[in-house]
Each structure stands twice: as C-alpha cells, then as structure tokens.
Design a protein around this motif. Structure first.
Motif, PDB file in Angstrom:
ATOM      1  N   SER A   2       0.831  -1.213   0.000  1.00  0.00           N
ATOM      2  CA  SER A   2       0.000   0.000   0.000  1.00  0.00           C
ATOM      3  C   SER A   2       0.868   1.266   0.000  1.00  0.00           C
ATOM      4  O   SER A   2       2.062   1.214   0.242  1.00  0.00           O
ATOM      5  CB  SER A   2      -0.958  -0.014   1.187  1.00  0.00           C
ATOM      6  OG  SER A   2      -0.243   0.257   2.359  1.00  0.00           O
ATOM      7  N   LEU A   3       0.203   2.352  -0.290  1.00  0.00           N
ATOM      8  CA  LEU A   3       0.893   3.645  -0.426  1.00  0.00           C
ATOM      9  C   LEU A   3       1.135   4.298   0.941  1.00  0.00           C
ATOM     10  O   LEU A   3       0.236   4.326   1.779  1.00  0.00           O
ATOM     11  CB  LEU A   3       0.015   4.552  -1.300  1.00  0.00           C
ATOM     12  CG  LEU A   3       0.376   6.034  -1.382  1.00  0.00           C
ATOM     13  CD1 LEU A   3       1.741   6.226  -2.050  1.00  0.00           C
ATOM     14  CD2 LEU A   3      -0.685   6.788  -2.178  1.00  0.00           C
ATOM     15  N   HIS A  32      -5.539   0.816   3.584  1.00  0.00           N
ATOM     16  CA  HIS A  32      -5.372   1.011   2.143  1.00  0.00           C
ATOM     17  C   HIS A  32      -4.292   2.042   1.838  1.00  0.00           C
ATOM     18  O   HIS A  32      -3.726   2.071   0.755  1.00  0.00           O
ATOM     19  CB  HIS A  32      -6.693   1.443   1.494  1.00  0.00           C
ATOM     20  CG  HIS A  32      -7.745   0.386   1.585  1.00  0.00           C
ATOM     21  ND1 HIS A  32      -7.560  -0.889   1.120  1.00  0.00           N
ATOM     22  CD2 HIS A  32      -8.988   0.413   2.119  1.00  0.00           C
ATOM     23  CE1 HIS A  32      -8.638  -1.610   1.354  1.00  0.00           C
ATOM     24  NE2 HIS A  32      -9.526  -0.839   1.960  1.00  0.00           N
ATOM     25  N   ARG A  99      -4.530   9.920 -10.230  1.00  0.00           N
ATOM     26  CA  ARG A  99      -4.544   8.479 -10.506  1.00  0.00           C
ATOM     27  C   ARG A  99      -3.118   7.931 -10.558  1.00  0.00           C
ATOM     28  O   ARG A  99      -2.803   6.887  -9.980  1.00  0.00           O
ATOM     29  CB  ARG A  99      -5.252   8.217 -11.838  1.00  0.00           C
ATOM     30  CG  ARG A  99      -5.403   6.733 -12.146  1.00  0.00           C
ATOM     31  CD  ARG A  99      -5.856   6.548 -13.579  1.00  0.00           C
ATOM     32  NE  ARG A  99      -7.239   6.910 -13.794  1.00  0.00           N
ATOM     33  CZ  ARG A  99      -8.259   6.058 -13.652  1.00  0.00           C
ATOM     34  NH1 ARG A  99      -8.037   4.828 -13.285  1.00  0.00           N
ATOM     35  NH2 ARG A  99      -9.491   6.453 -13.880  1.00  0.00           N
ATOM     36  N   GLU A 100      -2.234   8.668 -11.236  1.00  0.00           N
ATOM     37  CA  GLU A 100      -0.849   8.214 -11.363  1.00  0.00           C
ATOM     38  C   GLU A 100      -0.169   8.164  -9.988  1.00  0.00           C
ATOM     39  O   GLU A 100       0.542   7.214  -9.658  1.00  0.00           O
ATOM     40  CB  GLU A 100      -0.109   9.155 -12.330  1.00  0.00           C
ATOM     41  CG  GLU A 100       1.233   8.644 -12.828  1.00  0.00           C
ATOM     42  CD  GLU A 100       2.397   9.153 -11.986  1.00  0.00           C
ATOM     43  OE1 GLU A 100       3.354   8.393 -11.793  1.00  0.00           O
ATOM     44  OE2 GLU A 100       2.339  10.298 -11.502  1.00  0.00           O
ATOM     45  N   SER A 102      -1.588   7.674  -7.165  1.00  0.00           N
ATOM     46  CA  SER A 102      -2.178   6.610  -6.331  1.00  0.00           C
ATOM     47  C   SER A 102      -1.475   5.278  -6.563  1.00  0.00           C
ATOM     48  O   SER A 102      -1.592   4.364  -5.761  1.00  0.00           O
ATOM     49  CB  SER A 102      -3.678   6.469  -6.634  1.00  0.00           C
ATOM     50  OG  SER A 102      -3.858   5.834  -7.887  1.00  0.00           O
ATOM     51  N   GLN A 103      -0.736   5.175  -7.680  1.00  0.00           N
ATOM     52  CA  GLN A 103      -0.059   3.906  -7.989  1.00  0.00           C
ATOM     53  C   GLN A 103       1.375   3.863  -7.451  1.00  0.00           C
ATOM     54  O   GLN A 103       2.088   2.887  -7.629  1.00  0.00           O
ATOM     55  CB  GLN A 103      -0.058   3.687  -9.514  1.00  0.00           C
ATOM     56  CG  GLN A 103      -1.470   3.402 -10.023  1.00  0.00           C
ATOM     57  CD  GLN A 103      -1.693   3.797 -11.467  1.00  0.00           C
ATOM     58  OE1 GLN A 103      -0.762   4.224 -12.150  1.00  0.00           O
ATOM     59  NE2 GLN A 103      -2.921   3.673 -11.929  1.00  0.00           N
ATOM     60  N   GLN A 104       1.817   4.959  -6.821  1.00  0.00           N
ATOM     61  CA  GLN A 104       3.168   4.992  -6.244  1.00  0.00           C
ATOM     62  C   GLN A 104       3.188   4.266  -4.899  1.00  0.00           C
ATOM     63  O   GLN A 104       2.143   4.001  -4.318  1.00  0.00           O
ATOM     64  CB  GLN A 104       3.615   6.447  -6.046  1.00  0.00           C
ATOM     65  CG  GLN A 104       3.646   7.269  -7.318  1.00  0.00           C
ATOM     66  CD  GLN A 104       4.608   6.700  -8.342  1.00  0.00           C
ATOM     67  OE1 GLN A 104       5.751   6.388  -8.034  1.00  0.00           O
ATOM     68  NE2 GLN A 104       4.125   6.540  -9.571  1.00  0.00           N
ATOM     69  N   GLN A 105       4.388   3.989  -4.415  1.00  0.00           N
ATOM     70  CA  GLN A 105       4.489   3.327  -3.101  1.00  0.00           C
ATOM     71  C   GLN A 105       4.760   4.310  -1.972  1.00  0.00           C
ATOM     72  O   GLN A 105       4.390   4.079  -0.836  1.00  0.00           O
ATOM     73  CB  GLN A 105       5.602   2.291  -3.143  1.00  0.00           C
ATOM     74  CG  GLN A 105       5.209   1.136  -4.035  1.00  0.00           C
ATOM     75  CD  GLN A 105       6.104  -0.051  -3.867  1.00  0.00           C
ATOM     76  OE1 GLN A 105       7.159   0.039  -3.245  1.00  0.00           O
ATOM     77  NE2 GLN A 105       5.689  -1.161  -4.420  1.00  0.00           N
ATOM     78  N   PHE A 154      -8.582   6.760  -5.888  1.00  0.00           N
ATOM     79  CA  PHE A 154      -8.165   5.812  -6.933  1.00  0.00           C
ATOM     80  C   PHE A 154      -7.533   4.546  -6.355  1.00  0.00           C
ATOM     81  O   PHE A 154      -7.182   3.638  -7.098  1.00  0.00           O
ATOM     82  CB  PHE A 154      -7.164   6.476  -7.888  1.00  0.00           C
ATOM     83  CG  PHE A 154      -7.800   7.491  -8.789  1.00  0.00           C
ATOM     84  CD1 PHE A 154      -8.616   7.097  -9.843  1.00  0.00           C
ATOM     85  CD2 PHE A 154      -7.591   8.847  -8.585  1.00  0.00           C
ATOM     86  CE1 PHE A 154      -9.210   8.030 -10.675  1.00  0.00           C
ATOM     87  CE2 PHE A 154      -8.178   9.795  -9.411  1.00  0.00           C
ATOM     88  CZ  PHE A 154      -8.989   9.386 -10.457  1.00  0.00           C
ATOM     89  N   ILE A 155      -7.333   4.498  -5.040  1.00  0.00           N
ATOM     90  CA  ILE A 155      -6.713   3.310  -4.442  1.00  0.00           C
ATOM     91  C   ILE A 155      -7.796   2.247  -4.253  1.00  0.00           C
ATOM     92  O   ILE A 155      -8.816   2.520  -3.610  1.00  0.00           O
ATOM     93  CB  ILE A 155      -6.046   3.657  -3.089  1.00  0.00           C
ATOM     94  CG1 ILE A 155      -4.923   4.673  -3.310  1.00  0.00           C
ATOM     95  CG2 ILE A 155      -5.524   2.403  -2.406  1.00  0.00           C
ATOM     96  CD1 ILE A 155      -4.288   5.187  -2.027  1.00  0.00           C
ATOM     97  N   GLU A 162     -16.521   0.533  -6.370  1.00  0.00           N
ATOM     98  CA  GLU A 162     -15.529   0.931  -7.375  1.00  0.00           C
ATOM     99  C   GLU A 162     -16.200   1.629  -8.548  1.00  0.00           C
ATOM    100  O   GLU A 162     -15.636   2.502  -9.177  1.00  0.00           O
ATOM    101  CB  GLU A 162     -14.757  -0.283  -7.900  1.00  0.00           C
ATOM    102  CG  GLU A 162     -14.042  -1.074  -6.820  1.00  0.00           C
ATOM    103  CD  GLU A 162     -12.946  -0.298  -6.108  1.00  0.00           C
ATOM    104  OE1 GLU A 162     -12.385   0.616  -6.713  1.00  0.00           O
ATOM    105  OE2 GLU A 162     -12.690  -0.606  -4.929  1.00  0.00           O
TER     106      GLU A 162
END
Ligand SMILES: C[S@@+](CC[C@H](N)C(=O)[O-])C[C@H]1O[C@@H](n2cnc3c(N)ncnc32)[C@H](O)[C@@H]1O
Length: 224
Positions: A2-3, A32, A99-100, A102-105, A154-155, A162
């Motif tokens: 998760s982030l 999350h 969105r981008e 949200s995909q990082q760590q 976005f996570i 969803e």
C-alpha cells in the motif's frame, strides 16, 4: 504494497480532522494507505526552532530556510519515492495526476509557508511541483490535503463501490450528470420523469445528454 505518504508542514494539526473523517479516515483505518504528518520545526536546529528567514535581495515576507527541510526530507525519503512540493507556480493538479500518484508506493508532500521555500530545496530535492489552482493559499497544508483526498479515491478498496469512479467528472472528459434522490416531488420541483421510468437505456441517454450540455456550458475546453 500500500501507499505511504509523508507530509512535511509547519501546521501538522491542520490535518487532524481531515485524516480521521469520512472515506479517507476509513481507508486509512483499513490499511489502504498510510499518512504520516510531520512538524518541520522538529528539524529546526536553533532553540527557537526557527524555520524561516528574510529573503536575500530584499522584498516583503519571509522564506522557509533550507536546513530543516533538507534534514526532514533526507530522513523520511526512501529509494524511488516521489518528493512533491505544493506551490501555486507548479503544474496544475488533475485527476490524471491523482490516478498516477495513487499507484506509487511512497510520496513525500512538502507544504510551504510565508513567501515560499528556498529555491535550493526545489533544485536539489523536489521531483514534482503541483498547484491545486490559480489562487494563493496561506500555506500548502490544505493543498497537500487536496492531493491526498483526490488520489486516495483511486486506491482500490478506498471507495466502497468501485463503479462510483467510472461515471465521475473528469474520468470521461465530461462533467457529471445531475443526481436526484427521494422525494420525487419537493416544494413543487419534480425529478425528471425519465429517471423514474425504469428504462435504463433512456436513462443513460438522458444522462449523457446532460453531461454534454453541462460540459459545453462550463468547461468547453474539455471537449476539444
Ligand atoms: C503564500 S504561498 C507562497 C506564494 C508564492 N510567493 C508565489 O507567489 O508563488 C505559501 C505556500 O502556500 C502553498 N500554496 C499556496 N497556494 C497554493 C496553490 N495554489 N497550490 C499549491 N500550494 C499552494 C505553497 O506551499 C506555498 O509555499
């Protein structure tokens, strides 16, 4: 995995309620995402915990000093993390950027204050600069909150349903359609007939037409 988000600010308490409430609060409680808020003054070196000083070259206001911010970022950063400065002269923050991110760590969000921060921090330590709009806030803590709130949606798992993302403003380059709930009749105002019809194809058509109409009216640039 998760982030994790580290927020560096001079006003950590501004985020207390924000991080505990509503969908974001539940998303954090469910694991999350994790948000750690740090007081930049913890890295100030003098006994007064000074974080700012007068600008070289003169001019109004104060500038955030490099030493506490360098020490703070060097302590919290991890290999591959994204270090972001919130600033009105940054790239406009959008749903696509949310969105981008949200995909990082791991994100480090730096909030400025006063006239801003010493340029050497930006030159040496910052990977991305984001503005939340064409106006000037007194400090960047609320801007960091806006970025966290928008990306958290976005996570996976943060929003209960969803599918509530799919119909939203900016997801499809169109603004959202109007929503109604019970009662069907309120103070002489009725809900559009089609929404009560049960005819899903007609409802979809009506909603799409309203989206186009609203977007044309308010944000014609999105249609280009
Ligand atoms: C008073 S502002 C500094 C404004 C700066 N002198 C300028 O004109 O660009 C103080 C801090 O608030 C934050 N801030 C203000 N407006 C912002 C915006 N629209 N987006 C993101 N951060 C903002 C930044 O972190 C900034 O360092």
């Amino acid at each position: 995995m998760s982030l994790t988000i580290d927020v560096l600010t001079l006003f950590p308490r501004m985020l207390d309620g924000f991080l505990a409430e509503s969908i974001l609060g539940k998303g954090i409680a469910a694991g999350h995402l994790a948000v750690k808020v740090h007081d930049l003054r913890n890295w100030a070196v003098d006994k007064h915990r000074t974080a700012d000083d007068r600008p070289f070259g003169g001019g109004a206001g104060m500038v955030m000093k490099p030493e506490p911010v360098f020490s703070a970022i060097e302590q919290v950063q991890t290999p591959g993390c994204r270090r972001i400065y919130l600033t009105p002269d940054g790239t406009p923050f959008t749903s696509a950027i949310a969105r981008e991110l949200s995909q990082q760590q791991h994100l480090v969000l730096l909030s400025g204050h006063y006239e801003g921060i010493d340029q050497r921090i930006r030159d040496r330590l910052i990977d991305q600069e984001l503005s939340i709009g064409d106006y000037v806030l007194t400090n960047g803590t609320l801007a960091a909150a806006v970025v966290i709130d928008a990306l958290a949606r976005f996570i996976p798992g943060v929003l209960g349903e969803e599918k509530s993302l799919t119909h939203e403003s900016f997801t499809s380059k169109l603004l959202d359609f109007p929503q109604y709930t019970r009662p069907a009749e309120f103070r002489g105002m009725s809900v559009p007939e089609v929404l009560l019809s049960g005819n899903h194809a007609e409802i979809e058509k009506w909603r799409y037409a309203r989206q186009l109409e609203k977007t044309r009216q308010v944000r014609p640039d999105l249609l280009k």
